[in-house]
Motif scaffolding. Structure first.
Motif, PDB file in Angstrom:
ATOM      1  N   ALA A 176     106.349  22.369  -8.325  1.00  0.00           N
ATOM      2  CA  ALA A 176     107.758  22.529  -8.704  1.00  0.00           C
ATOM      3  C   ALA A 176     108.114  21.681  -9.924  1.00  0.00           C
ATOM      4  CB  ALA A 176     108.648  22.154  -7.521  1.00  0.00           C
ATOM      5  N   MET A 177     107.496  20.496 -10.044  1.00  0.00           N
ATOM      6  CA  MET A 177     107.816  19.605 -11.154  1.00  0.00           C
ATOM      7  C   MET A 177     106.878  19.777 -12.333  1.00  0.00           C
ATOM      8  SD  MET A 177     110.403  18.329  -9.818  1.00  0.00           S
ATOM      9  CE  MET A 177     110.806  17.251 -11.165  1.00  0.00           C
ATOM     10  N   MET A 178     106.047  20.810 -12.317  1.00  0.00           N
ATOM     11  CA  MET A 178     105.073  20.977 -13.387  1.00  0.00           C
ATOM     12  C   MET A 178     105.710  21.116 -14.769  1.00  0.00           C
ATOM     13  SD  MET A 178     101.887  20.900 -14.018  1.00  0.00           S
ATOM     14  CE  MET A 178     101.090  21.131 -12.431  1.00  0.00           C
ATOM     15  N   PRO A 179     106.818  21.869 -14.948  1.00  0.00           N
ATOM     16  CA  PRO A 179     107.415  21.926 -16.302  1.00  0.00           C
ATOM     17  C   PRO A 179     107.843  20.555 -16.813  1.00  0.00           C
ATOM     18  CG  PRO A 179     108.259  23.699 -14.928  1.00  0.00           C
ATOM     19  CD  PRO A 179     107.474  22.822 -14.022  1.00  0.00           C
ATOM     20  N   ALA A 180     108.446  19.736 -15.952  1.00  0.00           N
ATOM     21  CA  ALA A 180     108.843  18.395 -16.392  1.00  0.00           C
ATOM     22  C   ALA A 180     107.619  17.530 -16.695  1.00  0.00           C
ATOM     23  CB  ALA A 180     109.710  17.734 -15.328  1.00  0.00           C
ATOM     24  N   MET A 181     106.568  17.704 -15.902  1.00  0.00           N
ATOM     25  CA  MET A 181     105.353  16.927 -16.162  1.00  0.00           C
ATOM     26  C   MET A 181     104.707  17.339 -17.480  1.00  0.00           C
ATOM     27  SD  MET A 181     103.427  16.391 -12.543  1.00  0.00           S
ATOM     28  CE  MET A 181     104.208  15.467 -11.209  1.00  0.00           C
ATOM     29  N   ILE A 182     104.734  18.630 -17.772  1.00  0.00           N
ATOM     30  CA  ILE A 182     104.178  19.090 -19.037  1.00  0.00           C
ATOM     31  C   ILE A 182     104.917  18.443 -20.204  1.00  0.00           C
ATOM     32  CG2 ILE A 182     103.896  21.106 -20.514  1.00  0.00           C
ATOM     33  CD1 ILE A 182     103.487  22.752 -17.967  1.00  0.00           C
ATOM     34  N   SER A 183     106.233  18.397 -20.111  1.00  0.00           N
ATOM     35  CA  SER A 183     107.016  17.761 -21.177  1.00  0.00           C
ATOM     36  C   SER A 183     106.648  16.286 -21.317  1.00  0.00           C
ATOM     37  CB  SER A 183     108.506  17.906 -20.878  1.00  0.00           C
ATOM     38  OG  SER A 183     108.865  19.264 -20.786  1.00  0.00           O
ATOM     39  N   GLN A 184     106.453  15.610 -20.187  1.00  0.00           N
ATOM     40  CA  GLN A 184     106.116  14.185 -20.257  1.00  0.00           C
ATOM     41  C   GLN A 184     104.709  13.983 -20.819  1.00  0.00           C
ATOM     42  OE1 GLN A 184     108.384  11.918 -19.711  1.00  0.00           O
ATOM     43  NE2 GLN A 184     106.943  10.368 -20.443  1.00  0.00           N
ATOM     44  N   LEU A 185     103.789  14.861 -20.483  1.00  0.00           N
ATOM     45  CA  LEU A 185     102.429  14.726 -21.010  1.00  0.00           C
ATOM     46  C   LEU A 185     102.407  14.968 -22.518  1.00  0.00           C
ATOM     47  CD1 LEU A 185     100.339  16.457 -18.199  1.00  0.00           C
ATOM     48  CD2 LEU A 185     100.860  14.045 -18.505  1.00  0.00           C
ATOM     49  N   ILE A 186     103.237  15.886 -22.985  1.00  0.00           N
ATOM     50  CA  ILE A 186     103.334  16.112 -24.430  1.00  0.00           C
ATOM     51  C   ILE A 186     103.903  14.876 -25.116  1.00  0.00           C
ATOM     52  CG2 ILE A 186     104.539  17.469 -26.180  1.00  0.00           C
ATOM     53  CD1 ILE A 186     104.212  19.890 -24.382  1.00  0.00           C
ATOM     54  N   ARG A 193      98.510  29.118 -11.641  1.00  0.00           N
ATOM     55  CA  ARG A 193      97.379  29.262 -10.708  1.00  0.00           C
ATOM     56  C   ARG A 193      97.606  28.427  -9.461  1.00  0.00           C
ATOM     57  NH1 ARG A 193      91.006  28.639 -12.427  1.00  0.00           N
ATOM     58  NH2 ARG A 193      90.136  29.232 -10.392  1.00  0.00           N
ATOM     59  N   LEU A 194      98.081  27.175  -9.640  1.00  0.00           N
ATOM     60  CA  LEU A 194      98.355  26.322  -8.490  1.00  0.00           C
ATOM     61  C   LEU A 194      99.455  26.905  -7.624  1.00  0.00           C
ATOM     62  CD1 LEU A 194      98.169  22.731 -10.018  1.00  0.00           C
ATOM     63  CD2 LEU A 194      96.553  23.811  -8.450  1.00  0.00           C
ATOM     64  N   SER A 195     100.443  27.535  -8.252  1.00  0.00           N
ATOM     65  CA  SER A 195     101.542  28.129  -7.481  1.00  0.00           C
ATOM     66  C   SER A 195     101.038  29.251  -6.583  1.00  0.00           C
ATOM     67  CB  SER A 195     102.606  28.645  -8.446  1.00  0.00           C
ATOM     68  OG  SER A 195     103.656  29.244  -7.734  1.00  0.00           O
ATOM     69  N   ARG A 196     100.153  30.086  -7.132  1.00  0.00           N
ATOM     70  CA  ARG A 196      99.615  31.178  -6.314  1.00  0.00           C
ATOM     71  C   ARG A 196      98.754  30.645  -5.178  1.00  0.00           C
ATOM     72  NH1 ARG A 196      98.885  33.567 -11.464  1.00  0.00           N
ATOM     73  NH2 ARG A 196      96.719  32.894 -11.465  1.00  0.00           N
ATOM     74  N   ARG A 197      97.886  29.656  -5.476  1.00  0.00           N
ATOM     75  CA  ARG A 197      97.008  29.128  -4.443  1.00  0.00           C
ATOM     76  C   ARG A 197      97.792  28.406  -3.364  1.00  0.00           C
ATOM     77  NH1 ARG A 197      91.973  25.944  -6.648  1.00  0.00           N
ATOM     78  NH2 ARG A 197      91.669  25.895  -4.403  1.00  0.00           N
ATOM     79  N   THR A 198      98.832  27.656  -3.765  1.00  0.00           N
ATOM     80  CA  THR A 198      99.620  26.921  -2.778  1.00  0.00           C
ATOM     81  C   THR A 198     100.364  27.861  -1.853  1.00  0.00           C
ATOM     82  OG1 THR A 198      99.895  25.147  -4.369  1.00  0.00           O
ATOM     83  CG2 THR A 198     101.376  25.163  -2.493  1.00  0.00           C
ATOM     84  N   SER A 199     100.907  28.954  -2.393  1.00  0.00           N
ATOM     85  CA  SER A 199     101.644  29.888  -1.537  1.00  0.00           C
ATOM     86  C   SER A 199     100.711  30.563  -0.551  1.00  0.00           C
ATOM     87  CB  SER A 199     102.344  30.927  -2.404  1.00  0.00           C
ATOM     88  OG  SER A 199     101.403  31.653  -3.169  1.00  0.00           O
ATOM     89  N   VAL A 258     101.289  19.855 -33.769  1.00  0.00           N
ATOM     90  CA  VAL A 258     101.960  21.038 -33.205  1.00  0.00           C
ATOM     91  C   VAL A 258     100.962  21.923 -32.476  1.00  0.00           C
ATOM     92  CG1 VAL A 258     103.173  23.165 -33.814  1.00  0.00           C
ATOM     93  CG2 VAL A 258     103.871  21.007 -34.848  1.00  0.00           C
ATOM     94  N   VAL A 259      99.803  22.137 -33.083  1.00  0.00           N
ATOM     95  CA  VAL A 259      98.780  22.970 -32.441  1.00  0.00           C
ATOM     96  C   VAL A 259      98.300  22.322 -31.146  1.00  0.00           C
ATOM     97  CG1 VAL A 259      96.449  23.887 -32.707  1.00  0.00           C
ATOM     98  CG2 VAL A 259      98.068  24.030 -34.613  1.00  0.00           C
ATOM     99  N   LEU A 260      98.094  21.008 -31.169  1.00  0.00           N
ATOM    100  CA  LEU A 260      97.655  20.309 -29.957  1.00  0.00           C
ATOM    101  C   LEU A 260      98.676  20.442 -28.835  1.00  0.00           C
ATOM    102  CD1 LEU A 260      96.142  16.941 -31.261  1.00  0.00           C
ATOM    103  CD2 LEU A 260      94.940  18.854 -30.206  1.00  0.00           C
ATOM    104  N   ASN A 261      99.937  20.204 -29.157  1.00  0.00           N
ATOM    105  CA  ASN A 261     100.969  20.261 -28.124  1.00  0.00           C
ATOM    106  C   ASN A 261     101.155  21.677 -27.605  1.00  0.00           C
ATOM    107  OD1 ASN A 261     101.544  17.514 -28.243  1.00  0.00           O
ATOM    108  ND2 ASN A 261     102.920  17.794 -29.977  1.00  0.00           N
ATOM    109  N   PHE A 262     101.086  22.659 -28.497  1.00  0.00           N
ATOM    110  CA  PHE A 262     101.218  24.037 -28.050  1.00  0.00           C
ATOM    111  C   PHE A 262     100.052  24.429 -27.143  1.00  0.00           C
ATOM    112  CE2 PHE A 262     100.437  28.596 -28.555  1.00  0.00           C
ATOM    113  CZ  PHE A 262     101.680  29.101 -28.209  1.00  0.00           C
ATOM    114  N   ALA A 315      97.953  25.612 -21.716  1.00  0.00           N
ATOM    115  CA  ALA A 315      96.969  25.376 -20.661  1.00  0.00           C
ATOM    116  C   ALA A 315      97.628  24.846 -19.393  1.00  0.00           C
ATOM    117  CB  ALA A 315      95.913  24.387 -21.162  1.00  0.00           C
ATOM    118  N   ALA A 316      98.596  23.951 -19.546  1.00  0.00           N
ATOM    119  CA  ALA A 316      99.271  23.403 -18.364  1.00  0.00           C
ATOM    120  C   ALA A 316     100.085  24.469 -17.651  1.00  0.00           C
ATOM    121  CB  ALA A 316     100.160  22.240 -18.782  1.00  0.00           C
ATOM    122  N   GLN A 317     100.690  25.390 -18.403  1.00  0.00           N
ATOM    123  CA  GLN A 317     101.456  26.458 -17.760  1.00  0.00           C
ATOM    124  C   GLN A 317     100.540  27.406 -17.002  1.00  0.00           C
ATOM    125  OE1 GLN A 317     104.851  26.487 -17.759  1.00  0.00           O
ATOM    126  NE2 GLN A 317     104.495  28.037 -16.174  1.00  0.00           N
TER     127      GLN A 317
END
Length: 310
Positions: free
Chosen positions: A197-207, A266-272, A250-254, A259-261
């Motif tokens: 659930a927090m993956m989008p926020a984590m992606i932003s923090q990792l960037i 994939r994790l969302s499908r496996r967890t469900s 920019v290329v690295l962050n994109f 990849a994180a998305q």
């Protein structure tokens, strides 16, 4: 009624007209600023072939940009993995039932979240420069990694804590009802869902963590920004070198965001799938495999007609 109408009233004709005028005005202003910036750089001869020709040579990439890129990726990879582990451990620690564990985790997370990452970087750089077991050539690297780990790990810990709190209470109650202990419920049921659930926020923090490696330039760490600046000074094309460095970031962050998305999906499908099997609750996919129950048999028209004639 859709979600948008629940949050605020839908704009009327005058509001929509003002929005369109504002959008068009903003686009025109941004386009004018872009044209003015390009014209100013062109007047300073920043787009001439002589300024960009060094990027077509092997020495510019082999001696400057690629070593700097490798240093950035190395520090970011170590810091991101360590920050994730730090965040999960202290995020669970903030939710622990034992008060000492919860208090210590809270103090650690709040302290490192409040201190600027540059201050941490300077502190650990000078600390590692004084200790004998760290080579002097690696002090800048470990200063960058330690500062990014502590700061971003504290933010990830808060994301983990808020993610678990945002789950419905029925998840925990169902886990306890089938015999799991509170700790196992948190690790096996709640934490995987919170991470997804927090993956989008984590992606932003990792960037943010990846971009913060550029602060290592201040403590003499030879990352990508330092390499680009050095190349610009050597070839007398500082602005084109910074443009190329920005494009690489920019290329690295994109790429990392993409990849994180993919990983989150994939994790969302496996967890469900795992949750439906573990709890025994049928999902829509499971319902398709269940045979339809036998319903009432429709009466035979011929037999009912004969019964009426009698």
């Amino acid at each position: 009624m859709n979600d948008q109408s629940l949050l605020f009233d839908l704009p009327g004709p005058r509001a929509r007209r003002r929005e369109r005028i504002g959008n068009v005005t903003g686009i025109v202003v941004l386009a004018a600023l872009g044209v003015w910036l390009i014209a100013a750089l062109a007047a300073k001869d920043q787009f001439t072939a002589a300024r960009w020709a060094p990027f077509l040579t092997a020495s510019a990439w082999g001696d400057y940009l690629l070593p700097g890129l490798w240093a950035t990726l190395r520090a970011a990879a170590v810091a991101l993995v360590a920050a994730f582990v730090f965040g999960v451990v202290f995020g669970l620690g903030r939710l622990a039932d034992a008060r000492p564990v919860r208090w210590v985790s809270t103090v650690v997370v709040e302290f490192f979240r409040a201190v600027p990452v540059l201050v941490l970087m300077l502190f650990f750089y000078f600390m590692f420069s004084q200790v004998p077991f760290v080579p002097s050539t690696s002090a800048a690297f470990w200063g960058v990694v330690t500062a990014l780990t502590l700061y971003n790990g504290s933010v990830v810990a808060e994301l983990v804590r808020s993610g678990i709190h945002s789950l419905p209470s029925g998840q925990r109650e169902a886990a306890l009802a089938i015999g799991l202990t509170p700790s196992r419920s948190r690790r096996l049921i709640e934490l995987p869902q919170a991470l997804v659930a927090m993956m989008p926020a984590m992606i932003s923090q990792l960037i943010v963590a990846l971009k913060d490696t550029a602060l290592g330039y201040i403590i003499t760490y030879s990352e990508l920004l330092a390499a680009g600046s050095l190349l610009g000074s050597a070839k007398a094309n500082l602005i084109p070198a910074l443009m190329v460095t920005a494009a690489i970031f920019v290329v690295l962050n994109f790429g990392m965001s993409w990849a994180a998305q993919r990983l989150a999906d994939r994790l969302s499908r496996r967890t469900s799938e795992q949750m439906s099997t573990f709890t025994g609750i049928a999902t829509a996919a499971d319902v398709a495999d269940i045979p339809a129950p036998a319903g009432p048999v429709p009466p035979d028209p011929g037999r009912s007609g004969r019964r009426r004639r009698r």
